[in-house]
Each structure stands twice: as structure tokens, then as C-alpha cells.
Design a protein around this motif. Structure first.
Motif, PDB file in Angstrom:
ATOM      1  N   LEU A 353      40.850  17.109  99.406  1.00 22.83           N
ATOM      2  CA  LEU A 353      40.140  15.887  99.021  1.00 22.83           C
ATOM      3  C   LEU A 353      41.094  14.697  98.942  1.00 22.83           C
ATOM      4  N   THR A 354      42.327  14.954  98.553  1.00 26.11           N
ATOM      5  CA  THR A 354      43.305  13.877  98.433  1.00 26.11           C
ATOM      6  C   THR A 354      43.585  13.230  99.783  1.00 26.11           C
ATOM      7  N   VAL A 355      43.711  14.051 100.818  1.00 26.47           N
ATOM      8  CA  VAL A 355      44.127  13.533 102.126  1.00 26.47           C
ATOM      9  C   VAL A 355      42.970  13.278 103.076  1.00 26.47           C
ATOM     10  N   ALA A 356      41.774  13.835 102.789  1.00 26.74           N
ATOM     11  CA  ALA A 356      40.650  13.682 103.722  1.00 26.74           C
ATOM     12  C   ALA A 356      39.336  13.627 102.950  1.00 26.74           C
ATOM     13  N   HIS A 357      38.807  12.423 102.781  1.00 27.66           N
ATOM     14  CA  HIS A 357      37.525  12.261 102.083  1.00 27.66           C
ATOM     15  C   HIS A 357      36.703  11.117 102.690  1.00 27.66           C
ATOM     16  N   VAL A 407      38.937  22.455  75.937  1.00 29.41           N
ATOM     17  CA  VAL A 407      39.944  21.467  75.543  1.00 29.41           C
ATOM     18  C   VAL A 407      40.682  20.955  76.776  1.00 29.41           C
ATOM     19  N   GLY A 408      41.045  21.883  77.673  1.00 32.93           N
ATOM     20  CA  GLY A 408      41.683  21.468  78.919  1.00 32.93           C
ATOM     21  C   GLY A 408      40.808  20.535  79.722  1.00 32.93           C
ATOM     22  N   GLY A 409      39.505  20.830  79.744  1.00 30.67           N
ATOM     23  CA  GLY A 409      38.579  19.967  80.461  1.00 30.67           C
ATOM     24  C   GLY A 409      38.537  18.562  79.888  1.00 30.67           C
ATOM     25  N   ALA A 410      38.543  18.465  78.555  1.00 30.62           N
ATOM     26  CA  ALA A 410      38.525  17.144  77.924  1.00 30.62           C
ATOM     27  C   ALA A 410      39.798  16.368  78.249  1.00 30.62           C
ATOM     28  N   ILE A 411      40.930  17.054  78.190  1.00 28.27           N
ATOM     29  CA  ILE A 411      42.204  16.394  78.494  1.00 28.27           C
ATOM     30  C   ILE A 411      42.246  15.978  79.966  1.00 28.27           C
ATOM     31  N   GLY A 412      41.815  16.892  80.855  1.00 31.38           N
ATOM     32  CA  GLY A 412      41.812  16.575  82.280  1.00 31.38           C
ATOM     33  C   GLY A 412      40.928  15.394  82.611  1.00 31.38           C
ATOM     34  N   ALA A 413      39.733  15.370  82.022  1.00 33.55           N
ATOM     35  CA  ALA A 413      38.812  14.262  82.284  1.00 33.55           C
ATOM     36  C   ALA A 413      39.392  12.943  81.785  1.00 33.55           C
ATOM     37  N   ALA A 414      40.050  12.976  80.614  1.00 29.10           N
ATOM     38  CA  ALA A 414      40.637  11.748  80.071  1.00 29.10           C
ATOM     39  C   ALA A 414      41.780  11.241  80.944  1.00 29.10           C
ATOM     40  N   VAL A 415      42.638  12.161  81.388  1.00 34.72           N
ATOM     41  CA  VAL A 415      43.774  11.761  82.233  1.00 34.72           C
ATOM     42  C   VAL A 415      43.286  11.186  83.561  1.00 34.72           C
ATOM     43  N   VAL A 416      42.335  11.882  84.184  1.00 35.65           N
ATOM     44  CA  VAL A 416      41.845  11.417  85.483  1.00 35.65           C
ATOM     45  C   VAL A 416      41.086  10.100  85.341  1.00 35.65           C
ATOM     46  N   THR A 417      40.364   9.920  84.231  1.00 37.25           N
ATOM     47  CA  THR A 417      39.705   8.636  83.978  1.00 37.25           C
ATOM     48  C   THR A 417      40.725   7.508  83.966  1.00 37.25           C
ATOM     49  N   SER A 418      41.831   7.729  83.273  1.00 35.56           N
ATOM     50  CA  SER A 418      42.867   6.694  83.206  1.00 35.56           C
ATOM     51  C   SER A 418      43.479   6.416  84.574  1.00 35.56           C
ATOM     52  N   VAL A 419      43.680   7.469  85.365  1.00 31.95           N
ATOM     53  CA  VAL A 419      44.263   7.303  86.698  1.00 31.95           C
ATOM     54  C   VAL A 419      43.308   6.544  87.612  1.00 31.95           C
ATOM     55  N   GLN A 431      39.635   1.156  92.756  1.00 28.28           N
ATOM     56  CA  GLN A 431      40.238   1.189  94.080  1.00 28.28           C
ATOM     57  C   GLN A 431      40.188   2.619  94.615  1.00 28.28           C
ATOM     58  N   GLU A 432      40.143   2.753  95.940  1.00 27.55           N
ATOM     59  CA  GLU A 432      40.147   4.095  96.527  1.00 27.55           C
ATOM     60  C   GLU A 432      41.397   4.853  96.122  1.00 27.55           C
ATOM     61  N   SER A 433      42.509   4.146  95.974  1.00 27.96           N
ATOM     62  CA  SER A 433      43.760   4.803  95.594  1.00 27.96           C
ATOM     63  C   SER A 433      43.639   5.495  94.240  1.00 27.96           C
ATOM     64  N   GLY A 434      42.768   4.976  93.369  1.00 30.72           N
ATOM     65  CA  GLY A 434      42.564   5.616  92.080  1.00 30.72           C
ATOM     66  C   GLY A 434      42.030   7.034  92.234  1.00 30.72           C
ATOM     67  N   TYR A 435      41.025   7.197  93.109  1.00 32.10           N
ATOM     68  CA  TYR A 435      40.490   8.536  93.360  1.00 32.10           C
ATOM     69  C   TYR A 435      41.516   9.408  94.074  1.00 32.10           C
ATOM     70  N   THR A 436      42.230   8.838  95.025  1.00 35.41           N
ATOM     71  CA  THR A 436      43.249   9.606  95.745  1.00 35.41           C
ATOM     72  C   THR A 436      44.301  10.148  94.779  1.00 35.41           C
ATOM     73  N   HIS A 437      44.768   9.282  93.888  1.00 36.13           N
ATOM     74  CA  HIS A 437      45.764   9.713  92.903  1.00 36.13           C
ATOM     75  C   HIS A 437      45.150  10.724  91.927  1.00 36.13           C
ATOM     76  N   GLY A 438      43.882  10.509  91.567  1.00 36.87           N
ATOM     77  CA  GLY A 438      43.220  11.441  90.663  1.00 36.87           C
ATOM     78  C   GLY A 438      43.101  12.829  91.260  1.00 36.87           C
TER      79      GLY A 438
END
Length: 481
Positions: A353-357, A407-419, A431-438
């Protein structure tokens, strides 16, 4: 302690009832996510407040899952299964009739008590099923979590379009009422019981550090990660966690036996669950948003809530297929191999998904890989924990594993939201780069889960352990070949 023997129901009937309960709980985990804006408008509230519809459910399920599992180990898994299903039904009724946000949030807290369905299901399977059927049944029930999560995303849009968001709660309510009645009549009383009392003090400490941690994580992007409220919650969570571990270790009747948590298989699988949960829940949260982003943003496909759910349907089917096959694959290759493979496949799929979406088919292929990975890994983690702990501690052990994954899911969702939201276009979309980095972050996390999975020793513990530092813990284990 073993309860008196009684006429046992056919294990296949028991399994059907258990699956219905697990399916209802897993639907409620995901169906609400895509329609939060609809609920926000319907109840006349704002985005910050409506986010508590998710947070309240997360907090409640995290607190009650291990506690209900422990109570089930003590007083009987069947009767606590009925209690958990009844709570799901009552919470769904309250949510369906809610006319204000306060009642909706309260309803979601009540629904979270139903998180106890998961550890109770695993414990009942271990108690009631023929030994050669346990791994397959646990695998299928575990995969239903991933399947239910995917089905919730698929049907949320059509249900709201055809009826209203209220039916997102009416449907699970009917399912849980049927499951509760069936459990009361067809699921036999638990033959295994853990003696002793429920430690209320350590239960309160467990609840306190979980609430402090998860409120800080879930609200950090709204309040600011460096705000006094968030930092204060994290500090409180750290202090309360240390206090809870200390209190459990010194207790004659711990809620969660720290010796059990130190079993190598248990703590390593729990670490995998933390990392894997971060990847899985973040994927469920952000893939629909990515698909629904209009093409004018420079990416995305501009599909509706309904169509984004349909595009994720192959992922749900893949999870179900993986769950059905998990028992046979585990018997041939072992649970550890399936868990490592599931985590590695998650890493590869999120890397794809990072390289092809840019094309729909690319997203569908990657999500099918994720579906297979989720189904296999969920089954493997549950089987490893069940095999590693005494039968009398199945409920609390699997409850803690489920809880750590949440708990991992909550942390993961919070981190990816910030990214993802680090850079916003003038149109208001990331920006598209936000999803790519996420997606790249999720690939790294999943790869970490695979590496930790390689460290998991496969251990069988066949002894009965009475919790408490005064008891002699017969935790002598043999490593499987």
C-alpha cells in the motif's frame, strides 16, 4: 476446582452460540466508525464530543475484558457469558433509542462490558471441546474478530442509507438477545473453576491505569500531545501501572497472576499482540477514509461510505477463509509459524500500500493479503496463550491478550492519525504523503511483530495453578518439538 459433572450439550451447538456472540461484539467494534459524522449530525453535537462514542467503547472493553474473564474463571464461564451478552444487548438498546450524545456515550460504556465474550469463549472452548478440535475452534472464533470488523465496515453504509444509523445498534441487539438466550439454555456450566475471591483493589488499579493511558492516547491529537492534560494522564498511567503490578505480585488472590504473565510464551505473544493490534486497528480506521477521499485531492477514489465498504469486502472474505483453515494449518505448521507468517504478510501488504495505491485493484490486492494475515495471526495468538496457561486461568490470560491488542490498536490509531494529519491541504484533506508515511509506519510495526514472534517459545502447560504467591506454582513446562 472442578464443578459437578452434568449432561453436556453437543460441542457444535455450543460453538454456534459462541460464534454468534463474538460476531455481535466484533460488529459493534467497527460499524460505528464510518458513520460518526452521521451520528454527530443526528445528535446535534460536535466532532470532539462524538469521538467519545468510540473512546467510551474502547475504554470500557479494555477495562472489562480481563475482569469478566477472571470472574468467569471463578464463578463459571457460562453464567458470565450470559451476563456479557446481556450487557451488549442492553447497551445496544440504549444506543438505538438515544436522542442525545450523553446517553449514546453511556450506552457505549455498557456495550464495552461485552468484551468479556472473547476470553469466556476461549475458556469454554477449552473446557468443552474434544482436544483435537480446540485449536480449530479457537482459530475460527478468533478470526471472527477480524471478519466482524470487516463486515461492520461493509454493511454500515447500506444500513444507514436504507434505514438509519439507529439500526447499527438494533441489529446487534437482536443478535445478542438470541445468543444470550441460547447460551443460557445450551452452553453447559464450566467444569473448571478457580478458587478464591475477586481482588477488587487490583481490579480498580487495572481500570485506572488503562483509563489514564487510553484517554491520553485517544485524545492526544485533539488536546495536543504536549499539553498538560495528556502528559499528566501518561504520567498517571505509568505510576498506576507500576503500582498495579506491585499489588498483584504481593496479593494472595491476584486478579491477574504476575507469574502467569511472566511465562515466556505469554509475555512474548502479548508483545506481538500489542504491535499487531497497532497495525490492524489503524488499517481499519484509515483505509475507508483513504478510499473516500475525492480524486481532486490528488489521490483517493471519491467513493461513498457504502462503496468503500464493498471494496473492503474481499478482505473480510479472506479473513474468514483464513480462520476456517487456521486449525488445519496450525496442526501442520504450528501456531508460532502461523503467527509469524501473519505478521510478515501484514508487513508486506502494508508495504504494498505504501508504494502502490493509485489503482483500485492495487488496494484490493493489498487488503486481501491483510485479511488473510489477520485471520491467521488472530487464531495463532489465541491458541498460543491458551496452550501456555493452566486451564483454570484461560479466561484472564486470553482477556489480557485481547486487552493488550486493543491498547496497541489505540496507540497505533493515535500515531497514524498524527502522521496522516501532519500536513493538510487547503481543501482540508491530508496530503497524500501523510497516508504514504502512515502505511510505511504500519509496515515497520508489523515487521517488528514478526521479529518478536520468532522469539516466542511454544510451551504447553498442563498443570492446574492456584493464583497467589503463597501457592506453589507448578509451571514446569515442556517445549514442543
Amino acid at each position: 476446582m472442578t464443578a459437578p459433572l452434568e449432561r453436556r450439550a453437543d460441542y457444535r451447538v455450543t460453538f454456534a452460540v459462541l460464534c454468534l456472540g463474538v460476531a455481535a461484539f466484533s460488529l459493534l467494534q467497527s460499524m460505528v466508525n464510518p458513520v460518526l459524522p452521521t451520528i454527530e449530525a443526528g445528535l446535534g453535537t460536535d466532532q470532539a464530543t462524538v469521538s467519545w462514542v468510540l473512546t467510551a467503547y474502547l475504554l470500557s472493553a479494555s477495562v472489562f475484558t480481563p475482569i469478566i474473564g477472571r470472574i468467569g474463571d471463578k464463578v463459571g464461564k457460562e453464567r458470565m457469558l450470559v451476563v456479557a451478552l446481556a450487557a451488549l444487548a442492553v447497551g445496544s438498546l440504549l444506543a438505538a433509542i438515544a436522542t442525545n450524545i450523553e446517553l449514546m456515550i453511556a450506552a457505549r460504556v455498557v456495550q464495552g462490558i461485552g468484551g468479556g465474550v472473547l476470553p469466556l469463549t476461549f475458556g469454554i472452548v477449552r473446557d468443552e471441546f474434544p482436544r483435537d478440535k480446540v485449536a480449530g475452534a479457537i482459530g475460527t472464533a478468533s478470526a471472527l474478530l477480524a471478519v466482524g470488523g470487516g463486515v461492520g465496515l461493509v454493511i454500515a453504509g447500506p444500513v444507514v442509507d436504507a434505514l438509519s444509523y439507529h439500526w447499527l445498534f438494533w441489529i446487534p441487539m437482536v443478535m445478542t438477545i438470541v445468543a444470550a438466550l441460547a447460551a443460557a439454555f445450551y452452553v453447559p456450566e464450566s467444569p473448571e473453576r478457580t478458587p478464591g475471591r475477586i481482588n477488587v483493589g487490583t481490579a480498580l488499579l487495572l481500570s485506572a491505569w488503562l483509563v489514564a493511558l487510553l484517554v491520553g492516547v485517544s485524545q492526544g491529537h485533539l488536546w495536543g500531545w504536549s499539553s498538560a492534560r495528556v502528559l499528566g494522564l501518561f504520567a498517571a498511567a505509568a505510576v498506576l501501572l507500576v503500582t498495579w503490578v506491585w499489588a498483584e505480585a504481593r496479593s494472595d488472590q491476584p486478579l491477574v497472576d504476575m507469574r502467569m504473565m511472566r511465562i515466556p510464551t505469554v509475555w512474548t505473544v502479548n508483545l506481538v499482540a500489542l504491535l499487531f493490534g497497532a497495525g490492524m486497528y489503524a488499517t481499519y480506521a484509515f483505509l475507508p477514509q483513504f478510499l473516500q477521499t475525492p480524486e481532486s485531492a490528488g489521490y483517493g477514489f471519491g467513493v461513498s461510505v457504502t462503496d468503500s465498504g464493498l471494496l473492503l469486502l474481499p478482505q473480510t472474505v479472506a479473513s474468514f477463509v483464513a480462520g476456517v483453515l487456521a486449525g488445519r494449518l496450525t496442526a501442520r505448521f504450528g501456531s508460532k509459524a502461523m503467527m509469524v507468517f501473519g505478521a510478515a504478510l501484514t508487513a508486506l501488504s502494508t508495504l504494498a500500500l505504501t508504494v502502490a495505491h493509485d489503482q483500485v485493484w492495487q488496494v484490493v490486492v493489498a487488503t486481501v493479503g491483510l485479511g488473510l494475515a489477520f485471520g491467521l495471526a488472530f487464531a495463532a495468538m489465541s491458541n498460543l496463550v491458551v496452550a501456555a496457561v493452566p486451564q483454570s486461568q484461560t479466561g484472564v490470560a486470553t482477556g489480557m491478550n485481547t486487552n493488550i491488542r486493543t491498547v496497541g490498536g489505540a496507540i497505533g490509531a493515535a500515531v497514524v492519525t498524527s502522521v496522516i494529519t501532519a500536513s493538510i491541504q487547503p481543501s482540508g484533506f491530508p496530503q497524500e504523503s501523510g497516508y504514504t508515511h502512515g502505511f510505511a509506519v504500519l509496515a515497520v510495526v508489523a515487521a517488528g511483530a514478526a521479529l518478536v514472534g520468532l522469539l516466542v517459545p511454544v510451551v504447553r502447560v498442563a498443570t492446574h495453578v492456584v493464583p497467589g504467591p503463597q501457592a506453589e506454582a507448578e509451571l514446569a513446562s515442556t517445549v514442543e518439538p
